[in-house]
Motif scaffolding. Sequence first.
Motif, PDB file in Angstrom:
ATOM      1  N   GLU A   1      -2.557  11.847  -5.520  1.00  0.00           N
ATOM      2  CA  GLU A   1      -2.396  12.242  -4.119  1.00  0.00           C
ATOM      3  C   GLU A   1      -3.506  11.719  -3.219  1.00  0.00           C
ATOM      4  O   GLU A   1      -3.369  11.767  -1.994  1.00  0.00           O
ATOM      5  N   GLU A   2      -4.599  11.250  -3.813  1.00  0.00           N
ATOM      6  CA  GLU A   2      -5.801  10.991  -3.020  1.00  0.00           C
ATOM      7  C   GLU A   2      -6.049   9.523  -2.697  1.00  0.00           C
ATOM      8  O   GLU A   2      -6.742   9.219  -1.720  1.00  0.00           O
ATOM      9  N   PHE A   3      -5.515   8.612  -3.497  1.00  0.00           N
ATOM     10  CA  PHE A   3      -5.923   7.208  -3.378  1.00  0.00           C
ATOM     11  C   PHE A   3      -4.738   6.289  -3.083  1.00  0.00           C
ATOM     12  O   PHE A   3      -3.974   5.931  -3.981  1.00  0.00           O
ATOM     13  N   PRO A   4      -4.592   5.860  -1.819  1.00  0.00           N
ATOM     14  CA  PRO A   4      -3.620   4.808  -1.532  1.00  0.00           C
ATOM     15  C   PRO A   4      -4.018   3.545  -2.291  1.00  0.00           C
ATOM     16  O   PRO A   4      -5.209   3.285  -2.502  1.00  0.00           O
ATOM     17  N   HIS A   5      -3.037   2.750  -2.698  1.00  0.00           N
ATOM     18  CA  HIS A   5      -3.341   1.534  -3.447  1.00  0.00           C
ATOM     19  C   HIS A   5      -2.206   0.527  -3.287  1.00  0.00           C
ATOM     20  O   HIS A   5      -1.114   0.874  -2.827  1.00  0.00           O
ATOM     21  N   GLU A   6      -2.493  -0.702  -3.661  1.00  0.00           N
ATOM     22  CA  GLU A   6      -1.479  -1.752  -3.609  1.00  0.00           C
ATOM     23  C   GLU A   6      -1.747  -2.769  -4.704  1.00  0.00           C
ATOM     24  O   GLU A   6      -2.838  -2.802  -5.298  1.00  0.00           O
TER      25      GLU A   6
ATOM     26  N   TRP B   1       2.160   8.306 -15.181  1.00  0.00           N
ATOM     27  CA  TRP B   1       1.783   9.433 -14.336  1.00  0.00           C
ATOM     28  C   TRP B   1       1.815  10.720 -15.144  1.00  0.00           C
ATOM     29  O   TRP B   1       2.814  11.023 -15.818  1.00  0.00           O
ATOM     30  N   PHE B   2       0.725  11.467 -15.051  1.00  0.00           N
ATOM     31  CA  PHE B   2       0.674  12.814 -15.607  1.00  0.00           C
ATOM     32  C   PHE B   2       1.128  13.778 -14.514  1.00  0.00           C
ATOM     33  O   PHE B   2       0.657  13.712 -13.381  1.00  0.00           O
ATOM     34  N   ARG B   3       2.006  14.706 -14.904  1.00  0.00           N
ATOM     35  CA  ARG B   3       2.599  15.623 -13.945  1.00  0.00           C
ATOM     36  C   ARG B   3       2.310  17.071 -14.331  1.00  0.00           C
ATOM     37  O   ARG B   3       2.081  17.375 -15.503  1.00  0.00           O
TER      38      ARG B   3
ATOM     39  N   ARG C   1       0.828  -1.205   0.000  1.00  0.00           N
ATOM     40  CA  ARG C   1       0.000   0.000   0.000  1.00  0.00           C
ATOM     41  C   ARG C   1       0.868   1.264   0.000  1.00  0.00           C
ATOM     42  O   ARG C   1       1.788   1.409   0.812  1.00  0.00           O
ATOM     43  N   HIS C   2       0.530   2.205  -0.883  1.00  0.00           N
ATOM     44  CA  HIS C   2       1.329   3.419  -1.034  1.00  0.00           C
ATOM     45  C   HIS C   2       0.523   4.481  -1.776  1.00  0.00           C
ATOM     46  O   HIS C   2      -0.529   4.196  -2.349  1.00  0.00           O
ATOM     47  N   LEU C   3       1.034   5.705  -1.794  1.00  0.00           N
ATOM     48  CA  LEU C   3       0.516   6.788  -2.627  1.00  0.00           C
ATOM     49  C   LEU C   3       1.520   7.049  -3.746  1.00  0.00           C
ATOM     50  O   LEU C   3       2.727   6.921  -3.542  1.00  0.00           O
ATOM     51  N   ASP C   4       1.028   7.454  -4.911  1.00  0.00           N
ATOM     52  CA  ASP C   4       1.925   7.777  -6.022  1.00  0.00           C
ATOM     53  C   ASP C   4       2.526   9.171  -5.905  1.00  0.00           C
ATOM     54  O   ASP C   4       3.464   9.511  -6.618  1.00  0.00           O
TER      55      ASP C   4
ATOM     56  N   LEU D   1      -2.022  12.704 -11.717  1.00  0.00           N
ATOM     57  CA  LEU D   1      -2.959  11.682 -12.180  1.00  0.00           C
ATOM     58  C   LEU D   1      -2.196  10.412 -12.522  1.00  0.00           C
ATOM     59  O   LEU D   1      -1.200  10.455 -13.250  1.00  0.00           O
ATOM     60  N   SER D   2      -2.651   9.286 -11.976  1.00  0.00           N
ATOM     61  CA  SER D   2      -2.042   7.987 -12.259  1.00  0.00           C
ATOM     62  C   SER D   2      -2.873   7.234 -13.283  1.00  0.00           C
ATOM     63  O   SER D   2      -4.104   7.271 -13.249  1.00  0.00           O
ATOM     64  N   LEU D   3      -2.182   6.550 -14.190  1.00  0.00           N
ATOM     65  CA  LEU D   3      -2.822   5.779 -15.263  1.00  0.00           C
ATOM     66  C   LEU D   3      -2.227   4.384 -15.282  1.00  0.00           C
ATOM     67  O   LEU D   3      -1.006   4.228 -15.296  1.00  0.00           O
TER      68      LEU D   3
END
Length: 228
Positions: free
Chosen positions: A194-199, A213-215, A136-139, A149-151
């Motif tokens: 920044e909003e959604f932890p995921h694993e 990742w869009f920056r 589990r982590h944040l991007d 934004l993560s894709l």
Amino acid sequence: MEKASMVPMPVAHCLDGSDYNESLFERIAQDLQQQGYSINHSALPPALGEALWQQLQQMNAAEFDRAGIGREQDHQLNGFVRTDEVCWIDGSSEAGGQWLQWAQSLQTYLNRRLFLGLFSFESHFAHYGCGDFYKRHLDAFKGEANRVLSLVVYLNPGWLPDDGGELVLYRDEQESEGLRVTPAFGTVAVFLSEEFPHEVLPARRDRYSIAGWFRVNSSTNQRVDPPR
């Protein structure tokens, strides 16, 4: 590196599939606006998905590196956090170029539709062997204004529920249940970094995806961002 056999895919009339993409991009925009994430099954244009899969078939294990955590001077390998391996996409291959063009189209659409100010995009192929994981982590860290934004796009023909390897998306730091996304071929997942932890849960067979990742441009006089 072991590869799964290809499942025949329908052929699209063109790789960018303008009408197809606009419908998908609009769904993504609406979902981001309403809930901050968008999960779209079998949504990647089929011809693009097949081109990317064919490139994976031609790659060898030496082209992948152990994935780490952190960027630049903070980058480090950590087998307690993640055990996957990656190969960055620079557009030098035909399929890689097509992928980056598709991602650029999505970036342009979301900037026009949601005024996100997305400035650049980076992505890599990811390979998870049997038992590999990413805890589990944040991007992105809140307030750093880097990855916005993560894709994630999945490239796993014939994936079965028992194969495991799900992406688990949590709505906040407190949630323990999470939304599970099966890494089936062509599934497209987009969420606010920044909003959604995921694993990524361990899989029982080789698992392939593209993570990107869009920056935004947060360059200063002392630091260029995104790094060149």
